[in-house]
Design a protein around this motif. Sequence first.
Motif, short mmCIF file in Angstrom:
data_model
loop_
_atom_site.label_atom_id
_atom_site.label_comp_id
_atom_site.label_asym_id
_atom_site.label_seq_id
_atom_site.Cartn_x
_atom_site.Cartn_y
_atom_site.Cartn_z
N UNK A 52 0.83 -1.20 0.00
CA UNK A 52 0.00 0.00 0.00
C UNK A 52 0.87 1.25 0.00
N UNK A 53 0.56 2.18 -0.89
CA UNK A 53 1.34 3.40 -1.04
C UNK A 53 2.49 3.26 -2.02
N UNK A 54 2.84 2.02 -2.37
CA UNK A 54 3.92 1.80 -3.33
C UNK A 54 3.40 1.43 -4.71
N UNK A 55 2.14 0.96 -4.77
CA UNK A 55 1.58 0.51 -6.04
C UNK A 55 0.26 1.23 -6.29
N UNK A 56 0.11 1.79 -7.48
CA UNK A 56 -1.14 2.39 -7.91
C UNK A 56 -1.65 1.62 -9.12
N UNK A 57 -2.94 1.31 -9.12
CA UNK A 57 -3.53 0.55 -10.21
C UNK A 57 -4.67 1.38 -10.80
N UNK A 58 -4.81 1.34 -12.12
CA UNK A 58 -5.85 2.10 -12.81
C UNK A 58 -5.76 3.58 -12.48
N UNK A 59 -4.57 4.10 -12.39
CA UNK A 59 -4.39 5.53 -12.15
C UNK A 59 -4.37 5.88 -10.68
N UNK A 60 -5.53 6.20 -10.12
CA UNK A 60 -5.58 6.69 -8.73
C UNK A 60 -6.11 5.64 -7.76
N UNK A 61 -6.47 4.47 -8.21
CA UNK A 61 -7.03 3.45 -7.33
C UNK A 61 -5.95 2.87 -6.43
N UNK A 62 -6.22 2.81 -5.12
CA UNK A 62 -5.24 2.27 -4.19
C UNK A 62 -5.11 0.76 -4.38
N UNK A 63 -3.97 0.23 -3.98
CA UNK A 63 -3.74 -1.19 -4.16
C UNK A 63 -4.68 -2.03 -3.32
N UNK A 64 -4.98 -1.61 -2.10
CA UNK A 64 -5.87 -2.38 -1.23
C UNK A 64 -7.27 -2.45 -1.83
N UNK A 65 -7.75 -1.34 -2.37
CA UNK A 65 -9.06 -1.35 -3.03
C UNK A 65 -9.06 -2.28 -4.22
N UNK A 66 -7.98 -2.26 -5.01
CA UNK A 66 -7.86 -3.15 -6.15
C UNK A 66 -7.83 -4.61 -5.72
N UNK A 67 -7.16 -4.88 -4.61
CA UNK A 67 -6.96 -6.25 -4.16
C UNK A 67 -8.22 -6.90 -3.62
N UNK A 68 -9.09 -6.11 -2.98
CA UNK A 68 -10.24 -6.68 -2.28
C UNK A 68 -11.15 -7.52 -3.19
N UNK A 69 -11.61 -7.02 -4.34
CA UNK A 69 -12.47 -7.87 -5.19
C UNK A 69 -11.77 -9.15 -5.65
N UNK A 70 -10.48 -9.07 -5.92
CA UNK A 70 -9.74 -10.26 -6.34
C UNK A 70 -9.72 -11.32 -5.25
N UNK A 71 -9.48 -10.90 -4.01
CA UNK A 71 -9.48 -11.85 -2.90
C UNK A 71 -10.86 -12.44 -2.67
N UNK A 72 -11.87 -11.60 -2.78
CA UNK A 72 -13.24 -12.09 -2.62
C UNK A 72 -13.56 -13.16 -3.65
N UNK A 73 -13.27 -12.87 -4.91
CA UNK A 73 -13.59 -13.82 -5.98
C UNK A 73 -12.77 -15.10 -5.85
N UNK A 74 -11.49 -14.98 -5.55
CA UNK A 74 -10.65 -16.16 -5.39
C UNK A 74 -11.21 -17.07 -4.30
N UNK A 75 -11.58 -16.49 -3.17
CA UNK A 75 -12.12 -17.29 -2.06
C UNK A 75 -13.46 -17.91 -2.42
N UNK A 76 -14.30 -17.16 -3.11
CA UNK A 76 -15.61 -17.69 -3.50
C UNK A 76 -15.45 -18.88 -4.45
#
Length: 261
Positions: A52-76
């Motif tokens: 967090x704070x070292x990686x930006x995805x899709x411009x201004x999206x934080x890494x933690x926000x980007x990561x959350x849906x991926x973790x949710x889907x992987x677990x599901x």
Amino acid sequence: MNPLQQNINFGSGFPTLLRKELLRFWKVSLQTVAAPVMTALLYLLVFAQVLEGRVQVYGTLSYVSFLMPGLMMMSMMQNAFANPSSSLIQSRITGNLVFVLLPPLSYLEIFGAYVLAGIVRGVCVGLGIWLVAMLFMPLWPVQPLWVVFFVIMSCGIFSCLGLVAGLWSEKFDQLAVFQNFLIMPATFLSGVFYSIHSLPPFWQAVSHWNPVFYMIDGFRHGFFGISDVSVWHSFAVVLCFFILTSLLAVKLLASGYKLRT
């Protein structure tokens, strides 16, 4: 009697089989729901601290926000796969699979009960991760219909794969091969932890051959309205893959593959 009525015995044991599969995981929800939620949150905690704070995805999206849906889907997906596969292999080993085969249940009813139960377990895990994560980071989908579509289709696909794996496997070692050499690589190499645009061109091309990538990318689009590929492309791939896996599972059940011997 038309073919549909022949394949589906209305008023039969379908609701009972579905209830049995739902209760099977819900009675040990600490293991089947709470544990995957905790595992996903540990992933989130570790990656949040490191990146967090070292990686930006899709411009201004934080890494933690980007990561959350991926973790949710992987677990599901992993839990949707685990429900029918573990149920079938346990029934085979303990010898009580015969109690599913003896009642007048059609193969479509058996298919529906196992797949629906897997979808429900996957959704429960995903909701658990989302609700707990909301305590630390508000994350609301901007296009909820896409979220619902990709959740149902993705959990349905992995439930079908779990059904196929449970039919094919005769012991837990064989089921572990299916999980370790197919399910885990497909989910971890699908963009859960990264955007494929950060990869070299060769690995970007390889990622486009992984159907799980489209499940996660489409699900992520439902939260942020942006994704690595067109959401309609993901829609087409996921829908086609759901149809293919469903047909495979139904065909195996209809033929009695490893059920009648």
